[in-house]
Design a protein around this motif. Structure first.
Motif, PDB file in Angstrom:
ATOM      1  N   GLY A   6      15.122 -23.854  -7.254  1.00 37.33           N
ATOM      2  CA  GLY A   6      15.918 -22.857  -8.101  1.00 37.33           C
ATOM      3  C   GLY A   6      15.890 -21.246  -8.002  1.00 37.33           C
ATOM      4  N   ILE A   7      14.285 -20.836  -7.800  1.00 40.22           N
ATOM      5  CA  ILE A   7      14.600 -18.932  -7.336  1.00 40.22           C
ATOM      6  C   ILE A   7      13.772 -18.898  -7.397  1.00 40.22           C
ATOM      7  CG2 ILE A   7      14.059 -18.725 -10.294  1.00 40.22           C
ATOM      8  CD1 ILE A   7      15.684 -16.255  -9.590  1.00 40.22           C
ATOM      9  N   PHE A   8      13.154 -17.901  -6.194  1.00 36.83           N
ATOM     10  CA  PHE A   8      12.070 -17.926  -5.708  1.00 36.83           C
ATOM     11  C   PHE A   8      11.815 -15.893  -5.248  1.00 36.83           C
ATOM     12  CE2 PHE A   8      11.531 -20.696  -2.066  1.00 36.83           C
ATOM     13  CZ  PHE A   8      10.944 -22.188  -3.516  1.00 36.83           C
ATOM     14  N   ILE A   9      11.114 -14.808  -6.061  1.00 42.15           N
ATOM     15  CA  ILE A   9      11.365 -13.929  -6.172  1.00 42.15           C
ATOM     16  C   ILE A   9      10.376 -13.121  -5.529  1.00 42.15           C
ATOM     17  CG2 ILE A   9      11.046 -11.625  -7.793  1.00 42.15           C
ATOM     18  CD1 ILE A   9      12.411 -13.486 -10.168  1.00 42.15           C
ATOM     19  N   THR A  10      10.554 -12.030  -5.246  1.00 41.79           N
ATOM     20  CA  THR A  10       9.202 -11.310  -4.294  1.00 41.79           C
ATOM     21  C   THR A  10       9.046 -10.000  -4.374  1.00 41.79           C
ATOM     22  OG1 THR A  10       9.558 -12.474  -2.419  1.00 41.79           O
ATOM     23  CG2 THR A  10       8.310 -10.823  -1.856  1.00 41.79           C
ATOM     24  N   THR A  11       7.903  -9.204  -4.965  1.00 39.01           N
ATOM     25  CA  THR A  11       7.952  -7.540  -5.499  1.00 39.01           C
ATOM     26  C   THR A  11       6.987  -7.390  -4.819  1.00 39.01           C
ATOM     27  OG1 THR A  11       6.382  -8.784  -7.375  1.00 39.01           O
ATOM     28  CG2 THR A  11       8.989  -8.393  -7.602  1.00 39.01           C
ATOM     29  N   ALA A  12       7.266  -5.668  -4.577  1.00 40.50           N
ATOM     30  CA  ALA A  12       6.847  -5.339  -4.109  1.00 40.50           C
ATOM     31  C   ALA A  12       6.208  -3.461  -4.989  1.00 40.50           C
ATOM     32  CB  ALA A  12       6.989  -4.231  -2.835  1.00 40.50           C
ATOM     33  N   GLY A  13       4.965  -3.092  -5.098  1.00 39.73           N
ATOM     34  CA  GLY A  13       4.609  -2.066  -5.967  1.00 39.73           C
ATOM     35  C   GLY A  13       3.863  -1.156  -5.273  1.00 39.73           C
ATOM     36  N   ILE A  14       4.302   0.108  -5.614  1.00 37.18           N
ATOM     37  CA  ILE A  14       3.577   1.481  -4.826  1.00 37.18           C
ATOM     38  C   ILE A  14       2.831   1.988  -6.261  1.00 37.18           C
ATOM     39  CG2 ILE A  14       4.695   2.044  -2.522  1.00 37.18           C
ATOM     40  CD1 ILE A  14       6.215   4.473  -4.195  1.00 37.18           C
ATOM     41  N   GLY A  15       1.719   2.559  -5.590  1.00 39.41           N
ATOM     42  CA  GLY A  15       1.411   3.371  -6.902  1.00 39.41           C
ATOM     43  C   GLY A  15       0.834   4.801  -5.943  1.00 39.41           C
ATOM     44  N   ILE A  16      -0.581   5.378  -6.582  1.00 40.37           N
ATOM     45  CA  ILE A  16      -1.439   6.892  -6.932  1.00 40.37           C
ATOM     46  C   ILE A  16      -2.555   6.490  -7.179  1.00 40.37           C
ATOM     47  CG2 ILE A  16      -1.660   8.936  -6.562  1.00 40.37           C
ATOM     48  CD1 ILE A  16       0.952   8.590  -5.048  1.00 40.37           C
ATOM     49  N   VAL A  17      -3.173   6.565  -6.515  1.00 39.21           N
ATOM     50  CA  VAL A  17      -4.958   6.874  -7.399  1.00 39.21           C
ATOM     51  C   VAL A  17      -5.085   8.212  -7.220  1.00 39.21           C
ATOM     52  CG1 VAL A  17      -8.038   5.987  -6.078  1.00 39.21           C
ATOM     53  CG2 VAL A  17      -5.364   5.129  -5.086  1.00 39.21           C
ATOM     54  N   PRO A  18      -6.016   7.628  -8.453  1.00 40.38           N
ATOM     55  CA  PRO A  18      -6.835   9.290  -8.770  1.00 40.38           C
ATOM     56  C   PRO A  18      -7.288  10.045  -8.135  1.00 40.38           C
ATOM     57  CG  PRO A  18      -6.716   8.499 -11.039  1.00 40.38           C
ATOM     58  CD  PRO A  18      -6.275   7.067  -9.218  1.00 40.38           C
ATOM     59  N   ALA A  19      -7.379  11.312  -7.337  1.00 41.41           N
ATOM     60  CA  ALA A  19      -8.380  11.983  -6.680  1.00 41.41           C
ATOM     61  C   ALA A  19      -9.890  11.766  -7.154  1.00 41.41           C
ATOM     62  CB  ALA A  19      -8.608  14.090  -6.519  1.00 41.41           C
ATOM     63  N   GLY A  20     -11.184  10.718  -6.310  1.00 42.09           N
ATOM     64  CA  GLY A  20     -12.147  11.343  -6.430  1.00 42.09           C
ATOM     65  C   GLY A  20     -12.728   9.303  -7.133  1.00 42.09           C
ATOM     66  N   VAL A  21     -11.852   8.851  -6.647  1.00 44.75           N
ATOM     67  CA  VAL A  21     -11.674   7.207  -7.474  1.00 44.75           C
ATOM     68  C   VAL A  21     -11.131   6.096  -6.558  1.00 44.75           C
ATOM     69  CG1 VAL A  21     -10.497   5.351  -8.567  1.00 44.75           C
ATOM     70  CG2 VAL A  21     -10.189   7.264  -9.365  1.00 44.75           C
ATOM     71  N   GLU A  22     -12.774   5.387  -5.805  1.00 44.98           N
ATOM     72  CA  GLU A  22     -13.001   4.269  -4.979  1.00 44.98           C
ATOM     73  C   GLU A  22     -12.641   2.557  -5.286  1.00 44.98           C
ATOM     74  OE1 GLU A  22     -12.029   3.475  -1.344  1.00 44.98           O
ATOM     75  OE2 GLU A  22     -12.166   5.581  -1.586  1.00 44.98           O
ATOM     76  N   ILE A  23     -11.866   2.201  -5.522  1.00 43.58           N
ATOM     77  CA  ILE A  23     -12.395   0.770  -6.028  1.00 43.58           C
ATOM     78  C   ILE A  23     -12.134   0.094  -5.047  1.00 43.58           C
ATOM     79  CG2 ILE A  23     -11.622  -0.354  -7.672  1.00 43.58           C
ATOM     80  CD1 ILE A  23     -11.133   1.642  -9.310  1.00 43.58           C
ATOM     81  N   SER A  24     -12.611  -0.795  -4.708  1.00 45.34           N
ATOM     82  CA  SER A  24     -12.526  -2.116  -3.572  1.00 45.34           C
ATOM     83  C   SER A  24     -13.467  -2.917  -3.554  1.00 45.34           C
ATOM     84  CB  SER A  24     -12.606  -1.215  -2.432  1.00 45.34           C
ATOM     85  OG  SER A  24     -12.544  -1.971  -1.206  1.00 45.34           O
ATOM     86  N   GLY A  25     -13.275  -4.065  -3.149  1.00 39.34           N
ATOM     87  CA  GLY A  25     -13.871  -5.561  -3.224  1.00 39.34           C
ATOM     88  C   GLY A  25     -15.178  -5.401  -2.842  1.00 39.34           C
ATOM     89  N   ASP A  26     -15.446  -4.123  -1.758  1.00 40.75           N
ATOM     90  CA  ASP A  26     -16.841  -4.354  -0.801  1.00 40.75           C
ATOM     91  C   ASP A  26     -17.679  -3.511  -1.074  1.00 40.75           C
ATOM     92  OD1 ASP A  26     -15.209  -2.271  -0.335  1.00 40.75           O
ATOM     93  OD2 ASP A  26     -15.419  -2.294   1.894  1.00 40.75           O
ATOM     94  N   LEU A  27     -17.263  -2.937  -2.485  1.00 44.07           N
ATOM     95  CA  LEU A  27     -18.658  -1.659  -3.236  1.00 44.07           C
ATOM     96  C   LEU A  27     -19.154  -2.389  -3.829  1.00 44.07           C
ATOM     97  CD1 LEU A  27     -15.651   0.987  -3.002  1.00 44.07           C
ATOM     98  CD2 LEU A  27     -17.762   0.479  -1.735  1.00 44.07           C
ATOM     99  N   ALA A  28     -19.671  -3.707  -4.635  1.00 40.34           N
ATOM    100  CA  ALA A  28     -20.197  -4.777  -5.030  1.00 40.34           C
ATOM    101  C   ALA A  28     -21.679  -4.375  -5.083  1.00 40.34           C
ATOM    102  CB  ALA A  28     -20.602  -6.007  -5.437  1.00 40.34           C
TER     103      ALA A  28
END
Length: 349
Positions: A152-174
């Motif tokens: 039928g149909i497959f869709i691939t998407t890509a996205g970009i964004g900007i992280v605000p200064a001072g923000v550090e969020i990551s899966g290794d920080l718990a």
């Protein structure tokens, strides 16, 4: 400058027409398909340049980029379809870094014979989701494969964004002692898709939770820039995502079954289908891991947002050299919430 639209002798026959190989061949038919379906639906200044890329200004800060493929079956399900899902999923992946999503790209692989009416419905749904989120699709690509060589149909998407200064969020920080929050009920998307796939009728319709979470995340990050981890529990659900974070961060986790929000109809459907809601995919929920001192404030922010009304604290991180995720059951015992063995729900996103 926006280029003028090309004139074609006859418009696409949306009602009864089907995609054929000429629609991916690079000639007049492909130009018409792109013009009358994709450009007309997404309609923004960058896309209207009709280049093979998009040029745009970006604000200062660290950039985030993600990519994802969507192969869900069925293409249309209660609460959404592959088009809106492709936008929501990619916007959310960018937002889970605490970033503001800026732009998307979209690639379509379409099987020969696919109905143009269904293609238009998907593209329009995708365009609406993009416009509602305020994140435009600025470039894309279309390919057509022979009948029997796709689904039928497959869709691939890509996205970009900007992280605000001072923000550090990551899966290794718990860290041990951190609180584990979820923004709402678990398993809605997976059960909605499975009920449609298996033609199951329930007394209460179960809808996918597919939604773009970036506005809620922006409010959370503005209030608590020190959030440790954000993650959307898609394939593998809550269980797989917590195991990923525990492994990345080198911590253990203890959650309480009675605190994990699950709609009664979703729980009932899971029992009927032999599924565990902890492992069922979500497409409009997030997991937040934060310092204990920030938990109450973040819960209030989530609950004040339309997409976080059912937010809950479900447990905490702790010291554990084995990095196990455990659950205190309703019966008072403990069990390990392990990685998913195999594929519980294939083609779910």
């Amino acid at each position: 400058m926006t280029l003028p639209r090309r004139a074609h002798p006859r418009p696409l026959d949306i009602a009864s027409g089907r995609v054929d190989l000429t629609h991916g061949g690079g000639g007049r038919a492909m130009a018409q398909l792109v013009e009358e379906l994709f450009v007309a639906a997404f309609d923004n200044e960058a896309l209207n340049q009709r280049n093979d890329q998009a040029a745009f200004d970006v604000p200062g800060g660290r950039m985030v980029m993600t990519t994802d493929g969507y192969v869900i079956s069925p293409l249309f399900f209660p609460g959404g379809d592959i088009g809106s899902l492709a936008v929501h999923g990619t916007v959310n992946d960018v937002a889970m870094a605490g970033a503001r999503p800026l732009s998307l790209s979209a690639g379509f692989i379409i099987e020969e014979g696919f109905p143009l009416a269904d293609l238009k419905r998907i593209v329009q749904s995708m365009a609406k989701a993009s416009k509602d989120a305020g994140v435009p699709v600025v470039t894309g690509d279309t390919k057509v494969v022979e009948k029997g060589k796709g689904d039928g149909i497959f869709i691939t998407t890509a996205g970009i964004g900007i992280v605000p200064a001072g923000v550090e969020i990551s899966g290794d920080l718990a860290r041990p002692g951190d609180a584990i929050l979820v923004s709402g009920t678990m398993g809605d998307h997976g059960v909605a898709v499975m009920s449609q796939r298996e033609s199951l009728g329930f007394e209460t319709e179960i809808l996918s939770d597919s939604a773009a979470l970036h506005t809620m995340v922006a409010e959370m990050v503005a209030a608590v820039p020190g959030i440790r981890v954000l993650r959307d529990p898609t394939r593998g659900g809550l269980a797989a995502t917590l195991n990923e974070i525990a492994s990345q961060s080198g911590v253990g986790m203890l959650i309480e079954e009675a605190l994990v929000p699950v709609k009664p109809q979703v729980l009932g459907a899971c029992e009927l289908l032999g599924l565990d809601p902890l492992y069922v995919a979500n497409e409009g929920k997030l997991i937040c891991i934060c310092a204990e001192s920030d938990a109450a404030r973040l819960l209030d922010i989530m609950r004040a947002h339309p997409l976080g009304i059912d937010a809950a604290r479900i447990g905490a991180c702790r010291e554990d050299s084995h990095h196990f995720v455990q659950m205190k059951t309703r019966m008072g015992g403990n069990r390990v919430v392990d990685w998913l063995a195999g594929e519980q729900l294939p083609r779910i996103c």
